[in-house]
Design an enzyme around this catalytic site. Sequence first.
Site, PDB file in Angstrom:
ATOM      1  CG  ASN A 109      28.137  57.536 -85.403  1.00  0.00           C
ATOM      2  OD1 ASN A 109      29.075  57.328 -84.714  1.00  0.00           O
ATOM      3  ND2 ASN A 109      27.442  56.430 -85.820  1.00  0.00           N
ATOM      4  CG  HIS A 139      34.572  55.432 -86.132  1.00  0.00           C
ATOM      5  ND1 HIS A 139      34.749  54.146 -85.801  1.00  0.00           N
ATOM      6  CD2 HIS A 139      33.599  55.667 -87.085  1.00  0.00           C
ATOM      7  CE1 HIS A 139      33.834  53.480 -86.509  1.00  0.00           C
ATOM      8  NE2 HIS A 139      33.281  54.199 -87.276  1.00  0.00           N
ATOM      9  NE  ARG A 163      49.076  54.284 -78.419  1.00  0.00           N
ATOM     10  CZ  ARG A 163      50.061  55.327 -78.483  1.00  0.00           C
ATOM     11  NH1 ARG A 163      50.096  56.009 -77.400  1.00  0.00           N
ATOM     12  NH2 ARG A 163      50.655  55.128 -79.719  1.00  0.00           N
ATOM     13  CG  HIS A 221      26.120  51.141 -83.054  1.00  0.00           C
ATOM     14  ND1 HIS A 221      26.654  50.584 -84.094  1.00  0.00           N
ATOM     15  CD2 HIS A 221      25.482  50.090 -82.469  1.00  0.00           C
ATOM     16  CE1 HIS A 221      26.231  49.234 -84.207  1.00  0.00           C
ATOM     17  NE2 HIS A 221      25.501  49.003 -83.138  1.00  0.00           N
ATOM     18  NE  ARG A 253      29.832  48.008 -84.422  1.00  0.00           N
ATOM     19  CZ  ARG A 253      29.298  47.273 -85.436  1.00  0.00           C
ATOM     20  NH1 ARG A 253      29.270  45.905 -84.854  1.00  0.00           N
ATOM     21  NH2 ARG A 253      28.822  47.575 -86.583  1.00  0.00           N
ATOM     22  NE  ARG A 302      33.289  46.296 -83.537  1.00  0.00           N
ATOM     23  CZ  ARG A 302      33.003  45.843 -84.874  1.00  0.00           C
ATOM     24  NH1 ARG A 302      33.020  46.671 -85.848  1.00  0.00           N
ATOM     25  NH2 ARG A 302      32.428  44.639 -84.781  1.00  0.00           N
ATOM     26  CG  HIS A 303      32.577  52.121 -81.633  1.00  0.00           C
ATOM     27  ND1 HIS A 303      31.297  51.924 -81.126  1.00  0.00           N
ATOM     28  CD2 HIS A 303      32.548  51.841 -82.989  1.00  0.00           C
ATOM     29  CE1 HIS A 303      30.569  51.687 -82.031  1.00  0.00           C
ATOM     30  NE2 HIS A 303      31.257  51.532 -83.352  1.00  0.00           N
ATOM     31  CD  GLU A 349      24.059  53.359 -85.427  1.00  0.00           C
ATOM     32  OE1 GLU A 349      24.245  54.230 -85.611  1.00  0.00           O
ATOM     33  OE2 GLU A 349      24.671  52.439 -85.950  1.00  0.00           O
ATOM     34  CB  THR A 351      25.615  49.134 -89.702  1.00  0.00           C
ATOM     35  OG1 THR A 351      26.267  49.483 -88.411  1.00  0.00           O
ATOM     36  CG2 THR A 351      24.406  48.590 -89.450  1.00  0.00           C
ATOM     37  CD  GLU A 394      20.024  56.644 -90.038  1.00  0.00           C
ATOM     38  OE1 GLU A 394      19.526  56.908 -89.077  1.00  0.00           O
ATOM     39  OE2 GLU A 394      21.474  56.408 -90.306  1.00  0.00           O
ATOM     40  CG  HIS A 429      26.616  53.129 -93.780  1.00  0.00           C
ATOM     41  ND1 HIS A 429      26.907  52.588 -92.488  1.00  0.00           N
ATOM     42  CD2 HIS A 429      27.826  52.716 -94.520  1.00  0.00           C
ATOM     43  CE1 HIS A 429      28.206  51.817 -92.526  1.00  0.00           C
ATOM     44  NE2 HIS A 429      28.548  51.925 -93.705  1.00  0.00           N
ATOM     45  N   GLY A 473      28.994  59.870 -89.596  1.00  0.00           N
ATOM     46  CA  GLY A 473      30.040  59.693 -88.557  1.00  0.00           C
ATOM     47  C   GLY A 473      31.670  59.789 -89.125  1.00  0.00           C
TER      48      GLY A 473
HETATM   49  N1  PXP Z   1      23.437  55.372 -89.571  1.00  0.00           N
HETATM   50  C1  PXP Z   1      23.625  54.160 -89.142  1.00  0.00           C
HETATM   51  C2  PXP Z   1      22.403  53.500 -88.699  1.00  0.00           C
HETATM   52  C3  PXP Z   1      25.028  53.554 -88.937  1.00  0.00           C
HETATM   53  O1  PXP Z   1      25.132  52.089 -88.405  1.00  0.00           O
HETATM   54  C4  PXP Z   1      25.922  54.464 -89.143  1.00  0.00           C
HETATM   55  C5  PXP Z   1      27.193  53.684 -88.986  1.00  0.00           C
HETATM   56  O2  PXP Z   1      27.576  53.315 -87.660  1.00  0.00           O
HETATM   57  C6  PXP Z   1      25.919  55.492 -89.770  1.00  0.00           C
HETATM   58  C7  PXP Z   1      24.541  56.175 -89.853  1.00  0.00           C
HETATM   59  C8  PXP Z   1      26.981  56.429 -89.972  1.00  0.00           C
HETATM   60  O3  PXP Z   1      27.819  56.247 -91.125  1.00  0.00           O
HETATM   61  P1  PXP Z   1      29.331  56.727 -91.407  1.00  0.00           P
HETATM   62  O4  PXP Z   1      30.009  56.234 -90.024  1.00  0.00           O
HETATM   63  O5  PXP Z   1      29.657  55.991 -92.267  1.00  0.00           O
HETATM   64  O6  PXP Z   1      29.072  58.083 -91.823  1.00  0.00           O
END
Ligand code: PXP
Length: 245
Positions: free
Chosen positions: A7, A10, A18, A43, A45, A49-50, A70, A101, A151, A194, A216
């Site tokens: 992911n 970030h 910036r 993702h 959103r 935001r990202h 996502e 999330t 998931e 996650h 991620g």
């Molecule tokens: N899977 C899902 C569905 C998520 O929402 C996230 C967070 O964006 C992740 C995986 C990855 O989580 P993490 O960034 O904590 O590794």
Amino acid sequence: MLRLGVNIDHVATVRNARGGNTPCPVRAAVLAIEAGADSITAHLREDRRHIRDSDIVEIKNSISKPLNFEMAATTEMLKIALATCPYAACLVPEKREERTTEGGLNVLGNMDYLATYIAELSAANIRVSLFVEPDMATLDACLALKAPVVELHTGSWCYAIEAGDTQKANTEFKKLTNAADYGIKIGLEVHAGHGLNFITAQKLASVKTFTEFNIGHFLIGEAVFIGLTLAIKTMCAAMDEGRNS
Ligand code: PXP
């Protein structure tokens, strides 16, 4: 076979701090694939935001492996998914004020609502995954909705480990392994994600019922110190070691 989805949200978070174009999430996605990632997750959103709309299109066009989009179940996101046609779409709950999330989808309370989204995405050949808590009644509901993939939210387990709460960690781990076994038994493909890091990913990889992890925040953070390539290679090695244990 255990796949790693990286992911890259970030990388975009840092870019947006910036307001310019660096670091570029598309470059991160390409590098992640070169380093051994099996897919890229991003993702989009509601508040952007990202990841931005243009990132999704560019990532899809730049990577040689699947894009896992996502998304919240909203008409806006459905339209973007259908226009982009990613390999997979992972439906997640989304609250504007949350940092990330925070929980799984309330599938049981939104059956009719989710059914439309799952049907439309599936009809477009997009493999639908539902991000859920490790709960058997919820998995039954996912199956009834004809979602091929779930998931499982690993956040509660990972946070318990981080907090040093062994008892809660053991309870949460059992919930994950039981739910993964049950998911496979009823015919679902089971992914996890996650809060995973090298240690938790290695441990969870030993549970053979999982076929994909989406990771991620930890990887992007680790990339600051050792680089994205090494972070991903180390994660792949940890997952291999766990799977072969
Ligand atoms: N899977 C899902 C569905 C998520 O929402 C996230 C967070 O964006 C992740 C995986 C990855 O989580 P993490 O960034 O904590 O590794």
